[in-house]
Design a protein around this motif. Structure first.
Motif, PDB file in Angstrom:
ATOM      1  N   GLY A  62       0.786  -1.221   0.000  1.00 42.13           N
ATOM      2  CA  GLY A  62       0.000   0.000   0.000  1.00 42.13           C
ATOM      3  C   GLY A  62       0.817   1.269   0.000  1.00 42.13           C
ATOM      4  N   GLY A  63       2.142   1.175   0.079  1.00 44.34           N
ATOM      5  CA  GLY A  63       2.982   2.368   0.061  1.00 44.34           C
ATOM      6  C   GLY A  63       2.965   3.053  -1.298  1.00 44.34           C
ATOM      7  N   ILE A  64       3.187   4.368  -1.290  1.00 43.02           N
ATOM      8  CA  ILE A  64       3.379   5.116  -2.548  1.00 43.02           C
ATOM      9  C   ILE A  64       4.879   5.125  -2.801  1.00 43.02           C
ATOM     10  CG2 ILE A  64       3.091   7.325  -3.716  1.00 43.02           C
ATOM     11  CD1 ILE A  64       0.669   7.826  -1.875  1.00 43.02           C
ATOM     12  N   TYR A  65       5.287   4.434  -3.856  1.00 39.01           N
ATOM     13  CA  TYR A  65       6.715   4.173  -4.047  1.00 39.01           C
ATOM     14  C   TYR A  65       7.489   5.465  -4.271  1.00 39.01           C
ATOM     15  CZ  TYR A  65      10.402   0.750  -4.562  1.00 39.01           C
ATOM     16  OH  TYR A  65      11.498  -0.032  -4.332  1.00 39.01           O
ATOM     17  N   GLN A  66       8.757   5.437  -3.894  1.00 37.10           N
ATOM     18  CA  GLN A  66       9.592   6.628  -4.015  1.00 37.10           C
ATOM     19  C   GLN A  66       9.945   6.940  -5.475  1.00 37.10           C
ATOM     20  OE1 GLN A  66      13.273   5.942  -1.928  1.00 37.10           O
ATOM     21  NE2 GLN A  66      13.967   4.379  -3.352  1.00 37.10           N
ATOM     22  N   ARG A  67      10.317   8.182  -5.715  1.00 35.82           N
ATOM     23  CA  ARG A  67      10.873   8.592  -7.000  1.00 35.82           C
ATOM     24  C   ARG A  67      12.381   8.311  -6.984  1.00 35.82           C
ATOM     25  NH1 ARG A  67       9.541  14.159  -9.135  1.00 35.82           N
ATOM     26  NH2 ARG A  67      10.034  13.012 -11.036  1.00 35.82           N
ATOM     27  N   TRP A  68      13.016   8.473  -8.146  1.00 43.09           N
ATOM     28  CA  TRP A  68      14.417   8.065  -8.258  1.00 43.09           C
ATOM     29  C   TRP A  68      15.177   9.054  -9.137  1.00 43.09           C
ATOM     30  CZ3 TRP A  68      16.760   4.468  -5.467  1.00 43.09           C
ATOM     31  CH2 TRP A  68      18.024   3.990  -5.860  1.00 43.09           C
ATOM     32  N   ASP A  69      16.329   9.514  -8.627  1.00 42.78           N
ATOM     33  CA  ASP A  69      17.198  10.423  -9.379  1.00 42.78           C
ATOM     34  C   ASP A  69      18.589   9.811  -9.408  1.00 42.78           C
ATOM     35  OD1 ASP A  69      18.703  12.411 -10.488  1.00 42.78           O
ATOM     36  OD2 ASP A  69      17.980  14.025  -9.171  1.00 42.78           O
ATOM     37  N   LYS A  70      18.914   9.195 -10.538  1.00 40.35           N
ATOM     38  CA  LYS A  70      20.185   8.464 -10.619  1.00 40.35           C
ATOM     39  C   LYS A  70      21.397   9.382 -10.695  1.00 40.35           C
ATOM     40  CE  LYS A  70      19.774   7.820 -15.641  1.00 40.35           C
ATOM     41  NZ  LYS A  70      19.637   6.809 -16.723  1.00 40.35           N
ATOM     42  N   THR A  71      21.160  10.691 -10.846  1.00 38.64           N
ATOM     43  CA  THR A  71      22.285  11.628 -10.870  1.00 38.64           C
ATOM     44  C   THR A  71      22.782  11.962  -9.456  1.00 38.64           C
ATOM     45  OG1 THR A  71      20.878  13.602 -10.808  1.00 38.64           O
ATOM     46  CG2 THR A  71      21.356  12.645 -12.972  1.00 38.64           C
ATOM     47  N   LYS A  72      22.008  11.615  -8.456  1.00 32.49           N
ATOM     48  CA  LYS A  72      22.414  11.915  -7.076  1.00 32.49           C
ATOM     49  C   LYS A  72      23.436  10.882  -6.593  1.00 32.49           C
ATOM     50  CE  LYS A  72      18.254  14.370  -5.609  1.00 32.49           C
ATOM     51  NZ  LYS A  72      17.160  14.461  -4.603  1.00 32.49           N
ATOM     52  N   PRO A  73      24.167  11.197  -5.520  1.00 34.78           N
ATOM     53  CA  PRO A  73      25.159  10.255  -4.991  1.00 34.78           C
ATOM     54  C   PRO A  73      24.529   8.926  -4.604  1.00 34.78           C
ATOM     55  CG  PRO A  73      25.438  12.428  -4.009  1.00 34.78           C
ATOM     56  CD  PRO A  73      24.165  12.485  -4.801  1.00 34.78           C
ATOM     57  N   LYS A  74      25.325   7.884  -4.627  1.00 31.67           N
ATOM     58  CA  LYS A  74      24.837   6.558  -4.310  1.00 31.67           C
ATOM     59  C   LYS A  74      24.260   6.528  -2.903  1.00 31.67           C
ATOM     60  CE  LYS A  74      26.071   1.671  -4.486  1.00 31.67           C
ATOM     61  NZ  LYS A  74      27.139   0.673  -4.767  1.00 31.67           N
ATOM     62  N   GLY A  75      23.084   5.937  -2.778  1.00 31.60           N
ATOM     63  CA  GLY A  75      22.391   5.876  -1.501  1.00 31.60           C
ATOM     64  C   GLY A  75      21.446   7.026  -1.265  1.00 31.60           C
ATOM     65  N   GLN A  76      21.498   8.049  -2.156  1.00 28.31           N
ATOM     66  CA  GLN A  76      20.619   9.212  -2.014  1.00 28.31           C
ATOM     67  C   GLN A  76      19.695   9.397  -3.220  1.00 28.31           C
ATOM     68  OE1 GLN A  76      22.858  12.765  -0.945  1.00 28.31           O
ATOM     69  NE2 GLN A  76      24.442  11.527   0.068  1.00 28.31           N
ATOM     70  N   GLU A  77      19.641   8.383  -4.087  1.00 31.45           N
ATOM     71  CA  GLU A  77      18.858   8.536  -5.314  1.00 31.45           C
ATOM     72  C   GLU A  77      17.350   8.576  -5.053  1.00 31.45           C
ATOM     73  OE1 GLU A  77      22.331   5.654  -6.343  1.00 31.45           O
ATOM     74  OE2 GLU A  77      20.968   6.047  -4.663  1.00 31.45           O
ATOM     75  N   GLY A  78      16.902   7.864  -4.058  1.00 33.61           N
ATOM     76  CA  GLY A  78      15.461   7.778  -3.788  1.00 33.61           C
ATOM     77  C   GLY A  78      14.949   8.970  -3.005  1.00 33.61           C
ATOM     78  N   PHE A  79      13.750   9.441  -3.364  1.00 35.20           N
ATOM     79  CA  PHE A  79      13.147  10.566  -2.644  1.00 35.20           C
ATOM     80  C   PHE A  79      11.627  10.531  -2.814  1.00 35.20           C
ATOM     81  CE2 PHE A  79      13.837  11.938  -6.946  1.00 35.20           C
ATOM     82  CZ  PHE A  79      12.858  12.872  -7.249  1.00 35.20           C
ATOM     83  N   GLN A  80      10.947  11.158  -1.883  1.00 37.63           N
ATOM     84  CA  GLN A  80       9.498  11.378  -1.924  1.00 37.63           C
ATOM     85  C   GLN A  80       8.663  10.100  -1.826  1.00 37.63           C
ATOM     86  OE1 GLN A  80       8.383  13.845  -5.238  1.00 37.63           O
ATOM     87  NE2 GLN A  80       9.203  15.716  -4.293  1.00 37.63           N
ATOM     88  N   GLY A  81       9.172   9.032  -1.271  1.00 38.81           N
ATOM     89  CA  GLY A  81       8.317   7.881  -1.016  1.00 38.81           C
ATOM     90  C   GLY A  81       7.408   8.133   0.184  1.00 38.81           C
ATOM     91  N   HIS A  82       6.247   7.491   0.204  1.00 37.25           N
ATOM     92  CA  HIS A  82       5.281   7.710   1.287  1.00 37.25           C
ATOM     93  C   HIS A  82       4.869   6.361   1.877  1.00 37.25           C
ATOM     94  CE1 HIS A  82       4.747  11.981   0.258  1.00 37.25           C
ATOM     95  NE2 HIS A  82       4.895  11.564  -0.996  1.00 37.25           N
ATOM     96  N   ALA A  83       5.199   6.168   3.150  1.00 39.64           N
ATOM     97  CA  ALA A  83       4.826   4.934   3.842  1.00 39.64           C
ATOM     98  C   ALA A  83       3.356   4.962   4.220  1.00 39.64           C
ATOM     99  CB  ALA A  83       5.670   4.772   5.103  1.00 39.64           C
ATOM    100  N   PRO A  84       2.675   3.813   4.248  1.00 38.41           N
ATOM    101  CA  PRO A  84       1.301   3.780   4.764  1.00 38.41           C
ATOM    102  C   PRO A  84       1.271   4.174   6.231  1.00 38.41           C
ATOM    103  CG  PRO A  84       2.147   1.547   4.383  1.00 38.41           C
ATOM    104  CD  PRO A  84       3.151   2.487   3.819  1.00 38.41           C
ATOM    105  N   LYS A  85       0.141   4.759   6.664  1.00 39.42           N
ATOM    106  CA  LYS A  85       0.025   5.211   8.054  1.00 39.42           C
ATOM    107  C   LYS A  85       0.183   4.062   9.030  1.00 39.42           C
ATOM    108  CE  LYS A  85      -3.073   9.089   7.033  1.00 39.42           C
ATOM    109  NZ  LYS A  85      -4.415   9.694   7.289  1.00 39.42           N
ATOM    110  N   THR A  86      -0.276   2.880   8.636  1.00 39.24           N
ATOM    111  CA  THR A  86      -0.166   1.695   9.491  1.00 39.24           C
ATOM    112  C   THR A  86      -0.112   0.474   8.583  1.00 39.24           C
ATOM    113  OG1 THR A  86      -1.182   0.482  11.333  1.00 39.24           O
ATOM    114  CG2 THR A  86      -2.679   1.440   9.718  1.00 39.24           C
ATOM    115  N   ASN A  87       0.429  -0.614   9.087  1.00 37.71           N
ATOM    116  CA  ASN A  87       0.493  -1.844   8.295  1.00 37.71           C
ATOM    117  C   ASN A  87      -0.776  -2.652   8.508  1.00 37.71           C
ATOM    118  OD1 ASN A  87       1.233  -4.038   6.772  1.00 37.71           O
ATOM    119  ND2 ASN A  87       2.521  -4.931   8.360  1.00 37.71           N
ATOM    120  N   THR A  88      -1.650  -2.652   7.514  1.00 42.09           N
ATOM    121  CA  THR A  88      -2.883  -3.431   7.597  1.00 42.09           C
ATOM    122  C   THR A  88      -2.851  -4.629   6.646  1.00 42.09           C
ATOM    123  OG1 THR A  88      -4.005  -2.064   5.930  1.00 42.09           O
ATOM    124  CG2 THR A  88      -4.174  -1.368   8.212  1.00 42.09           C
TER     125      THR A  88
END
Length: 550
Positions: A62-88
């Protein structure tokens, strides 16, 4: 069903393209599997086996998957992901229900994006896990990097196995029923008349012209008045329209001389009426009347949805809505260091049960019993009870609401005296199968055991949490009986025996697991079009236990 291989792992795209869409479906995730729903082929709702996860992330079910910027340093490419409020998320192999309302990005006439895409709501197993979340662009692994007003829905095919069923969707357009200039008349109702038969007989106090319906902005809270709107509606599309209304007082709506919604009396706001009507594209005369006959009666909700039209309020201002007036801070019961046991009314499959008791365990696992029938009603995880309707003001509803996704048991009678394994299960208590409550007692950990009697045969029920963070309860039934007692464990569209003495129940919504060394032999039988899982408990002293896992 998708079972990807090296040769066959393509994505699945719908033939239709969508902008704003409401999507509902059932999905099954096998053990450790991974897939995704990509709205417009670009914005992913993650599908993942997240059972037992305590702190969900964007990559969980149910998570909204993160975006990805491969130009950023390794380990920092992912951004703006949204976790579900609770695990159902349920256990692997069980059907889970998703409901998603998605809004596409908006572009101006030159093709420039002026508003981002956003998820209005995402519900997993009937629990809201996202609300009004923007996505600024395509998420990682989307096959497209651009954004469009219309594009296909995509099911990810190159990751893990996944299955879907009961897929329904509705496409929205930016349109609704328009109200042309209308005559607004306000009448005196100091005589407190509940039913409006001839509105012209009431004293006319005010008269205006308006292009919206907002009755509560026209009168004070302590007024006793009638507000009437008459004019013309502009119906954008031919089709079926659904009207939904709740009122604290009285109201009715007439279109084309047909009464569409009739609450022309003195109603409490616990009654909601629905009416579906076929309307032709074009204009139609209407009259809308709101009656406030009592000074302390106040409030109105009125909603419409139709072809390509998302459910929306006919009332222009939110101050006219019952749901918006004087928001109440929820009164909740939360379990900390010791279990909590609470009496209340409980709703089970749409029916309010009055003789109920709920128990919250420290492992964040909970259940409700119907003491009238000694039957299990609900099990659920996460939070315990919202008791607002019990303890706010006069507590009119006396209803406790589980905080978390619930699993419904059959809710009939759990124990009965049958002549044999083919006798039909009783649907209500009778002289032969009458339940007498013998109270309940607590052990030194605060866990209750519930005692009852059926025609002199004593039965004790108790529940504990399963270990190792497993979302499940162990039920123990102890009997001291002079007769053979039959126990109905479960009922469902389909019950199937799997490995390890485990049964999958109710169209794959939960598991029942018996110990491998159990002396009891469960029976699966079909009765009145449904499967039943029943057990014969012999005379004398017996202990039966099994696990309920979801």
């Amino acid at each position: 069903m998708n079972t990807p291989t090296q040769e066959h792992k393509k994505h699945l795209f719908t033939k239709f393209e969508h902008g704003d869409i409401e999507l509902e479906l059932d999905v099954m995730m096998p053990l450790k599997s991974n897939s995704g729903l990509y709205f417009q082929g670009r914005y992913e709702i993650q599908l993942y086996d997240s059972w037992k996860v305590t702190e969900p992330a964007y990559k969980d079910m149910g998570g909204i998957y993160q975006r990805w910027d491969k130009t950023k340093p390794k380990g920092q490419e992912g951004f703006q992901g949204h976790a579900p409020k609770t695990n159902t998320a349920k256990a692997p192999g069980l059907w889970q229900h998703l409901k998603i309302i998605f809004h596409a990005p908006i572009f101006d006439n030159q093709g420039t994006k002026i508003k981002n895409a956003w998820f209005e709501e995402v519900r997993l197993n009937n629990i809201l896990i996202h609300e009004n979340v923007e996505v600024t662009g395509p998420t990682r692994a989307a096959p497209f990097n651009d954004e469009k007003p219309l594009a296909s829905l995509m099911i990810q095919g190159d990751h893990g196995p996944v299955a879907f069923k009961n897929i329904t969707y509705k496409l929205y357009k930016n349109q609704n029923l328009k109200i042309h200039k209308s005559d607004l008349k306000i009448y005196d109702n100091s005589k407190k008349e509940s039913v409006i038969k001839d509105i012209a007989k009431f004293k006319l106090l005010e008269e205006h012209q308006t292009d919206s319906i907002s009755p509560l902005t026209r009168i004070n809270k302590r007024d006793q008045k009638i507000v009437s709107y008459t004019g013309t509606l502009d119906i954008p599309t031919t089709g079926d329209y659904l009207f939904e209304a709740t009122v604290n007082g009285g109201a009715y709506l007439v279109i084309n001389k047909d009464t569409i919604v009739n609450l022309n009396n003195n109603y409490w706001p616990d009654k909601t009426v629905y009416h579906k009507v076929h309307l032709e594209k074009g204009t139609a005369p209407y009259q809308f009347v709101y009656n406030k006959p009592i000074v302390w009666r106040n409030g109105l909700d009125f909603f419409i949805e139709g072809p390509n039209i998302q459910r929306y309020s006919l009332l222009k201002t939110s101050t006219s809505s019952l749901s918006k007036q004087q928001p109440i801070k929820p009164i909740t019961l939360n379990v900390t260091n010791t279990p909590i046991t609470q009496r209340s009314f409980i709703t089970h499959k749409g029916i309010k049960k009055s003789h109920c008791i709920s128990v919250g365990l420290v492992e964040n696992l909970n259940y409700s019993l119907d003491l009238e029938t000694a039957s299990l009603l609900l099990v659920w995880s996460d939070g315990f009870l919202d008791t607002t309707q019990m303890w706010h003001s006069r507590g009119t509803e006396q209803l406790a609401m589980p905080i978390g996704p619930t699993i419904n048991s059959h809710g009939n009678i759990d124990f009965a005296l049958l002549a044999n394994s083919t006798e039909e299960w009783p649907t209500q208590l009778n002289n032969k199968n009458s339940i007498k409550q013998l109270g309940y007692e607590f052990n030194n950990k605060g866990i209750p055991s519930f005692n009852s009697e059926i025609d002199g045969n004593k039965i004790t029920n108790s529940f504990i949490a399963l270990p190792n963070s497993t979302r499940g309860l162990q039920r123990t039934i102890t009997t001291n009986s002079k007769d053979i007692i039959w126990h109905k464990v479960a009922e469902g569209e389909k019950i199937k025996l799997l490995a390890n003495n485990t049964y999958i129940i109710n169209n794959e919504s939960y598991y029942i697991q018996f110990p491998n060394n159990s002396k009891f032999q469960p029976i699966v039988r079909n009765s009145n079009g449904k499967d039943e899982l029943i057990i014969e408990i012999p005379k004398g002293n017996n202990n039966l236990n099994y696990n309920i896992i979801w």
